[in-house]
Scaffold this motif. Structure first.
Motif, PDB file in Angstrom:
ATOM      1  N   LEU A 150       0.798  -1.221   0.000  1.00  0.00           N
ATOM      2  CA  LEU A 150       0.000   0.000   0.000  1.00  0.00           C
ATOM      3  C   LEU A 150       0.838   1.283   0.000  1.00  0.00           C
ATOM      4  N   PRO A 151       1.940   1.385   0.759  1.00  0.00           N
ATOM      5  CA  PRO A 151       2.688   2.648   0.756  1.00  0.00           C
ATOM      6  C   PRO A 151       3.282   3.022  -0.603  1.00  0.00           C
ATOM      7  N   LEU A 152       3.422   2.074  -1.523  1.00  0.00           N
ATOM      8  CA  LEU A 152       3.979   2.371  -2.839  1.00  0.00           C
ATOM      9  C   LEU A 152       2.907   2.790  -3.841  1.00  0.00           C
ATOM     10  N   ARG A 153       1.649   2.840  -3.433  1.00  0.00           N
ATOM     11  CA  ARG A 153       0.560   3.137  -4.359  1.00  0.00           C
ATOM     12  C   ARG A 153      -0.272   4.312  -3.844  1.00  0.00           C
ATOM     13  N   GLY A 161       5.255  -3.714   2.897  1.00  0.00           N
ATOM     14  CA  GLY A 161       6.400  -3.940   2.021  1.00  0.00           C
ATOM     15  C   GLY A 161       7.687  -4.189   2.788  1.00  0.00           C
ATOM     16  N   ASP A 162       8.623  -4.894   2.131  1.00  0.00           N
ATOM     17  CA  ASP A 162       9.873  -5.251   2.814  1.00  0.00           C
ATOM     18  C   ASP A 162      11.099  -5.166   1.900  1.00  0.00           C
ATOM     19  N   ARG A 163      10.991  -4.453   0.780  1.00  0.00           N
ATOM     20  CA  ARG A 163      12.117  -4.332  -0.142  1.00  0.00           C
ATOM     21  C   ARG A 163      12.558  -2.872  -0.196  1.00  0.00           C
ATOM     22  N   PRO A 164      13.539  -2.494   0.624  1.00  0.00           N
ATOM     23  CA  PRO A 164      13.914  -1.078   0.748  1.00  0.00           C
ATOM     24  C   PRO A 164      14.285  -0.410  -0.570  1.00  0.00           C
ATOM     25  N   VAL A 165      14.825  -1.154  -1.519  1.00  0.00           N
ATOM     26  CA  VAL A 165      15.276  -0.548  -2.767  1.00  0.00           C
ATOM     27  C   VAL A 165      14.126   0.080  -3.543  1.00  0.00           C
ATOM     28  N   GLU A 166      12.901  -0.403  -3.353  1.00  0.00           N
ATOM     29  CA  GLU A 166      11.771   0.081  -4.144  1.00  0.00           C
ATOM     30  C   GLU A 166      11.306   1.475  -3.730  1.00  0.00           C
ATOM     31  N   TYR A 167      11.424   1.810  -2.462  1.00  0.00           N
ATOM     32  CA  TYR A 167      10.765   3.000  -1.925  1.00  0.00           C
ATOM     33  C   TYR A 167      11.277   4.308  -2.523  1.00  0.00           C
ATOM     34  N   PRO A 168      12.582   4.563  -2.562  1.00  0.00           N
ATOM     35  CA  PRO A 168      13.020   5.828  -3.182  1.00  0.00           C
ATOM     36  C   PRO A 168      12.657   5.931  -4.655  1.00  0.00           C
ATOM     37  N   LEU A 169      12.561   4.788  -5.346  1.00  0.00           N
ATOM     38  CA  LEU A 169      12.191   4.818  -6.760  1.00  0.00           C
ATOM     39  C   LEU A 169      10.737   5.232  -6.960  1.00  0.00           C
ATOM     40  N   PHE A 170       9.914   5.059  -5.921  1.00  0.00           N
ATOM     41  CA  PHE A 170       8.519   5.495  -5.964  1.00  0.00           C
ATOM     42  C   PHE A 170       8.311   6.804  -5.194  1.00  0.00           C
ATOM     43  N   GLY A 171       9.398   7.404  -4.751  1.00  0.00           N
ATOM     44  CA  GLY A 171       9.291   8.657  -4.025  1.00  0.00           C
ATOM     45  C   GLY A 171       8.732   8.516  -2.628  1.00  0.00           C
ATOM     46  N   ASP A 193       9.446   7.276   1.511  1.00  0.00           N
ATOM     47  CA  ASP A 193      10.444   7.020   2.541  1.00  0.00           C
ATOM     48  C   ASP A 193      10.192   5.662   3.188  1.00  0.00           C
ATOM     49  N   PHE A 194      11.184   4.790   3.129  1.00  0.00           N
ATOM     50  CA  PHE A 194      11.024   3.429   3.660  1.00  0.00           C
ATOM     51  C   PHE A 194      10.719   3.449   5.148  1.00  0.00           C
ATOM     52  N   GLN A 195      11.393   4.310   5.902  1.00  0.00           N
ATOM     53  CA  GLN A 195      11.212   4.329   7.352  1.00  0.00           C
ATOM     54  C   GLN A 195       9.841   4.847   7.765  1.00  0.00           C
ATOM     55  N   SER A 196       9.166   5.559   6.871  1.00  0.00           N
ATOM     56  CA  SER A 196       7.845   6.124   7.196  1.00  0.00           C
ATOM     57  C   SER A 196       6.702   5.280   6.649  1.00  0.00           C
ATOM     58  N   ARG A 197       7.004   4.074   6.190  1.00  0.00           N
ATOM     59  CA  ARG A 197       5.967   3.284   5.526  1.00  0.00           C
ATOM     60  C   ARG A 197       4.842   2.872   6.465  1.00  0.00           C
ATOM     61  N   GLY A 198       5.120   2.752   7.754  1.00  0.00           N
ATOM     62  CA  GLY A 198       4.064   2.400   8.700  1.00  0.00           C
ATOM     63  C   GLY A 198       3.002   3.482   8.784  1.00  0.00           C
ATOM     64  N   ALA A 199       3.433   4.727   8.886  1.00  0.00           N
ATOM     65  CA  ALA A 199       2.479   5.839   8.931  1.00  0.00           C
ATOM     66  C   ALA A 199       1.731   5.955   7.610  1.00  0.00           C
ATOM     67  N   ALA A 200       2.439   5.760   6.488  1.00  0.00           N
ATOM     68  CA  ALA A 200       1.786   5.813   5.180  1.00  0.00           C
ATOM     69  C   ALA A 200       0.748   4.708   5.051  1.00  0.00           C
ATOM     70  N   PHE A 201       1.036   3.557   5.620  1.00  0.00           N
ATOM     71  CA  PHE A 201       0.081   2.444   5.583  1.00  0.00           C
ATOM     72  C   PHE A 201      -1.200   2.804   6.332  1.00  0.00           C
ATOM     73  N   ARG A 202      -1.062   3.382   7.516  1.00  0.00           N
ATOM     74  CA  ARG A 202      -2.250   3.754   8.303  1.00  0.00           C
ATOM     75  C   ARG A 202      -3.093   4.793   7.563  1.00  0.00           C
ATOM     76  N   ARG A 203      -2.431   5.798   6.989  1.00  0.00           N
ATOM     77  CA  ARG A 203      -3.169   6.806   6.228  1.00  0.00           C
ATOM     78  C   ARG A 203      -3.870   6.171   5.035  1.00  0.00           C
ATOM     79  N   GLY A 204      -3.184   5.233   4.372  1.00  0.00           N
ATOM     80  CA  GLY A 204      -3.768   4.570   3.216  1.00  0.00           C
ATOM     81  C   GLY A 204      -5.027   3.805   3.552  1.00  0.00           C
ATOM     82  N   VAL A 205      -5.019   3.073   4.659  1.00  0.00           N
ATOM     83  CA  VAL A 205      -6.205   2.311   5.068  1.00  0.00           C
ATOM     84  C   VAL A 205      -7.364   3.257   5.374  1.00  0.00           C
ATOM     85  N   GLU A 206      -7.077   4.378   6.020  1.00  0.00           N
ATOM     86  CA  GLU A 206      -8.121   5.366   6.311  1.00  0.00           C
ATOM     87  C   GLU A 206      -8.744   5.894   5.018  1.00  0.00           C
TER      88      GLU A 206
END
Length: 345
Positions: free
Chosen positions: A113-116, A143-153, A155-168
């Motif tokens: 979800l954080p990549l979309r 997600g668990d592949r750190p290399v993907e996150y910067p390519l999608f713009g 932040d890997f370390q913030s993916r938990g917060a992005a996930f919560r916002r995405g579900v909302e």
């Protein structure tokens, strides 16, 4: 007025026996014979043969498997992970599967979800739900592949917060509104009186959500915000602890526990079960025993990944359908029931 069963309802057997599904792709490219052949031909590891993907999905549906699950692997990384997953773009693939199958629940295991963009995920998921006739479960992961996150713009370390916002955002996008009001997303500065909405709406109140693993969230948050847990395969002792925790957290509103399993099914039905990575090498007799034990612990659905096996996939599908599936019927395929789950008189 009766309530139509949800896609998750189709995966839950009231008799405390797990229903059985399959994780796509339906291939045996991790088996020893294929590995040797692919290496000799110079074919890359982890890229399955999809020549018969529609034919095998249709066969699995006709044989009575309860679910077909696809993965979300945005980028093939042969150096670090070496697995292209289901290869096809997830929602495009699901749209095709909804057209070539009739009964099996379709699910994602799981969309990162954080990549979309969540609003586009909401629209795509509701579309698959409608096209499939309410047969869709949206599995989500952080997600668990750190290399993907910067390519999608992202932040890997913030993916938990992005996930919560995405579900909302997903829940808000699927909600139905009265008096012409639109979505309300205060975090994005969107008020209901702007009358913006996402269409189509799901066939039910929401697309069922299954959260994979921890998704960088607490177990309590998942129990409140997910409709099901989609957790990793574990030995029975560790599985007992996980299912007990899930049952305690969801005691007020029971929610199903789903898990995948890599399976190397041998031709000898009496082969004892031995562990392989994330699953078992076993004959069908010991497999039945293991699945019964998993059901007793509270597992509602098991999806088999057949890629580690050395046998032709079609042969394995038929053996599972003939020897294992009858012990673990889906709600709509139990003896004496038609495709809607209505028992014939």
């Amino acid at each position: 007025m009766s309530v139509a069963p949800t896609a998750l309802d189709r995966l839950v057997n009231a008799a405390s026996l797990p229903t059985l599904g399959l994780e796509l792709p339906l291939d045996n490219d991790w088996g020893a014979t294929r590995l040797r052949a692919d290496r000799a031909a110079g074919r890359p590891f982890g890229v399955p043969d999809l020549t018969r993907h529609a034919e095998l999905a249709r066969l699995a549906d006709e044989l009575g498997f309860a679910g077909l699950w696809v993965r979300d692997v945005p980028l093939y990384d042969p150096e670090r992970f070496g697995d292209a997953g289901s290869v096809f773009e997830t929602f495009t693939h699901l749209g095709h599967l909804s057209a070539v199958t009739e009964r099996a629940v379709l699910g994602t295991a799981a969309v990162v979800l954080p990549l979309r963009q969540p609003l586009l995920v909401a629209k795509a998921a509701a579309t698959v739900d409608v096209l499939s006739g309410g047969r869709f479960v949206l599995g989500l992961a952080s997600g668990d592949r750190p290399v993907e996150y910067p390519l999608f713009g992202v932040d890997f370390q913030s993916r938990g917060a992005a996930f919560r916002r995405g579900v909302e955002i997903l829940r808000a996008a699927w909600a139905r509104h009265i008096d012409g009001a639109g979505m309300e997303l205060p975090g994005l500065g969107l008020d209901a009186d702007r009358h913006l909405d996402v269409l189509p709406k799901p066939t039910g109140p929401s697309v069922p959500l299954a959260i994979a693993g921890h998704a960088q969230q607490s177990a309590e948050w998942i129990s409140r915000n997910a409709d099901a847990s989609l957790d990793y395969p574990r030995p029975l002792g560790a599985l007992r602890l996980k299912t007990r925790e899930w049952q305690e957290l969801t005691a007020g509103t029971p929610k199903p526990y789903l898990t995948p399993m890599q399976l190397d099914l041998t031709r000898d039905p009496s082969t004892a079960a031995t562990p392989i990575r994330l699953g078992l090498r076993t004959g069908h007799q010991a497999l039945i025993d293991r699945l019964r034990a998993m059901g007793e612990l509270g597992v509602a659905h098991v999806s088999f990944n057949l890629r580690p096996g050395d046998r032709p996939v079609e042969e394995v599908l038929h053996e599972l359908a003939e020897t294992v599936l009858p012990h673990f019927p889906s709600p709509g395929t139990a003896a004496g029931a038609d495709a809607t789950g209505v028992v014939a008189s």
